[in-house]
Structures are given as C-alpha cells and as structure tokens.
Design a protein around this motif. Structure first.
Motif, PDB file in Angstrom:
ATOM      1  N   ALA A   1     -66.843 -50.137  -2.768  1.00  0.00           N
ATOM      2  CA  ALA A   1     -66.791 -51.169  -3.818  1.00  0.00           C
ATOM      3  C   ALA A   1     -68.127 -51.246  -4.555  1.00  0.00           C
ATOM      4  N   GLU A   2     -69.217 -51.211  -3.814  1.00  0.00           N
ATOM      5  CA  GLU A   2     -70.549 -51.296  -4.439  1.00  0.00           C
ATOM      6  C   GLU A   2     -70.812 -50.056  -5.298  1.00  0.00           C
ATOM      7  N   ASN A   3     -70.393 -48.888  -4.801  1.00  0.00           N
ATOM      8  CA  ASN A   3     -70.546 -47.670  -5.599  1.00  0.00           C
ATOM      9  C   ASN A   3     -69.782 -47.762  -6.914  1.00  0.00           C
TER      10      ASN A   3
ATOM     11  N   GLU B   1     -72.843 -64.311  -4.226  1.00  0.00           N
ATOM     12  CA  GLU B   1     -73.533 -63.506  -5.244  1.00  0.00           C
ATOM     13  C   GLU B   1     -72.548 -62.857  -6.201  1.00  0.00           C
ATOM     14  N   GLU B   2     -71.443 -62.327  -5.652  1.00  0.00           N
ATOM     15  CA  GLU B   2     -70.458 -61.646  -6.502  1.00  0.00           C
ATOM     16  C   GLU B   2     -69.768 -62.659  -7.424  1.00  0.00           C
ATOM     17  N   LEU B   3     -69.539 -63.856  -6.909  1.00  0.00           N
ATOM     18  CA  LEU B   3     -68.965 -64.908  -7.756  1.00  0.00           C
ATOM     19  C   LEU B   3     -69.936 -65.241  -8.898  1.00  0.00           C
TER      20      LEU B   3
ATOM     21  N   ASP C   1     -78.838 -56.072  -7.615  1.00  0.00           N
ATOM     22  CA  ASP C   1     -78.143 -56.761  -6.517  1.00  0.00           C
ATOM     23  C   ASP C   1     -77.172 -55.804  -5.826  1.00  0.00           C
ATOM     24  N   GLU C   2     -76.389 -55.062  -6.632  1.00  0.00           N
ATOM     25  CA  GLU C   2     -75.376 -54.168  -6.046  1.00  0.00           C
ATOM     26  C   GLU C   2     -76.041 -53.047  -5.245  1.00  0.00           C
ATOM     27  N   GLN C   3     -77.164 -52.544  -5.754  1.00  0.00           N
ATOM     28  CA  GLN C   3     -77.890 -51.501  -5.025  1.00  0.00           C
ATOM     29  C   GLN C   3     -78.383 -52.041  -3.680  1.00  0.00           C
ATOM     30  N   GLY C   4     -78.799 -53.314  -3.676  1.00  0.00           N
ATOM     31  CA  GLY C   4     -79.235 -53.953  -2.429  1.00  0.00           C
ATOM     32  C   GLY C   4     -78.088 -54.093  -1.447  1.00  0.00           C
ATOM     33  N   HIS C   5     -76.910 -54.521  -1.950  1.00  0.00           N
ATOM     34  CA  HIS C   5     -75.730 -54.651  -1.083  1.00  0.00           C
ATOM     35  C   HIS C   5     -75.373 -53.292  -0.482  1.00  0.00           C
ATOM     36  N   LYS C   6     -75.368 -52.277  -1.348  1.00  0.00           N
ATOM     37  CA  LYS C   6     -74.994 -50.934  -0.902  1.00  0.00           C
ATOM     38  C   LYS C   6     -75.953 -50.448   0.191  1.00  0.00           C
TER      39      LYS C   6
HETATM   40 FE   LIG Z   1     -72.182 -56.266  -4.611  1.00  0.00          FE
END
Ligand SMILES: [Fe+2]
Ligand SMILES: [Fe+2]
Length: 170
Positions: A117-119, A66-68, A149-154
């Motif tokens: 990292a997500e923050n 996902e990050e890629l 997406d980042e909020q979901g990862h966090k």
């Molecule tokens: Fe992320």
C-alpha cells in the motif's frame, strides 16, 4: 529572448484549465487511496491475534490518523483548485493485498500488505510531484511532505519484515 508565458502562468490561469482538471483527477485518486488505506489499516489493526502482533497493531493505529489527515489534505486541495471532493458512491476498492489473512496470527501477510500500500502511494504521489513541476508548487510542496510520511511508514514496516525474515518466519 522568447518567454514561455504558459510555463509560468500557474495552476489558476485560463490556459491551464485542462491541466488543472487533470491535476484534480490525480488528487481524487490520491484521496481514495488514503481513504481505502484508513479502511484497511483499521481492519488490520483490530484483527491480528498474538503477542507478536501487538507492535504492528500499535503502529497501524497511529498510521490510521496520519492517513486520515492525508485524505483531508487532499480533499482541501481539491477544493482550493475548484474541484469537488467526491462522494462515497464514486469509491472503488483496489487493495486486494490488504484483505484479512486466513489466520489472524499471520502478521507477515499484514506487513507485506502495508508495504505494498505504501509503495502504491509513493508511486502515485511521485507522479503528482512531477506533474506539478513548473505548474503548481503549492500542491507539489504538500505532496512532498506527504511523500515523506509514506516513506517513513514503508521503512518502518520493512524493518518489521526484516526481523521476521531473519528469524525465518517470512
Ligand atoms: Fe502511509
Ligand atoms: Fe497517506
């Protein structure tokens, strides 16, 4: 009534050249953040030892893709805005908190590093979202989707941390 033509002129207009260039710089930083996250998550999806690490490892493996994908989206948008995606010599690392822990069974170190990292991404992308107001809604739309997406990862990794905290392991 006076009409503010500049506000609605858009990202590609002549008078917005400087602001478009500023946006490209913000997107380059976002691009590097994603690339560094790919590096950090790759290492941290391989290094951990132990039964308990497996869940973390599996999620990091998914997140790498996902990050890629985010990095590629940022790169493409930089090009669409007539910028150039930077080469690797321009890269400088910042994720001190995602370096390998002393003990490879220290999963909490990894979980905390991922949350940080997500923050960092959420904070930077929020800045870009606000920068794009009344200026570039296409970039803004893209950022809002990535932000989610980042909020979901966090949230996922916060859940892992809660479990460790509840057990007195964090
Ligand atoms: Fe992320
Ligand atoms: Fe990302």
């Amino acid at each position: 009534m006076a009409v503010d033509t500049k506000a609605g002129a858009g990202v590609f207009s002549e008078e917005n050249t400087a602001k478009r260039e500023e946006l490209i710089e913000l997107l380059k930083k976002a691009y590097w953040m994603e690339i560094e996250t790919v590096m950090s998550y790759t290492a941290n999806s391989i290094n951990p030892d132990g039964v308990r690490a497996q869940e973390i490892v599996e999620h990091l493996e998914q997140d790498i893709q996902e990050e890629l994908g985010h990095a590629q989206q940022f790169g493409k948008r930089i090009k669409e805005l007539y910028g150039v995606v930077p080469g690797s010599m321009d890269f400088s690392a910042e994720q001190s908190y995602l370096q390998p822990p002393e003990q490879q069974t220290d999963v909490v170190h990894v979980i905390r590093g991922v949350i940080e990292a997500e923050n960092g991404a959420i904070e930077h992308y929020q800045r870009i979202i606000e920068f794009c107001d009344d200026f570039d809604l296409v970039t803004q739309d893209m950022l809002i989707a990535i932000q989610r997406d980042e909020q979901g990862h966090k949230r996922l990794f916060e859940g892992f941390l809660r479990e460790y905290e509840a057990e007195g392991r964090a």
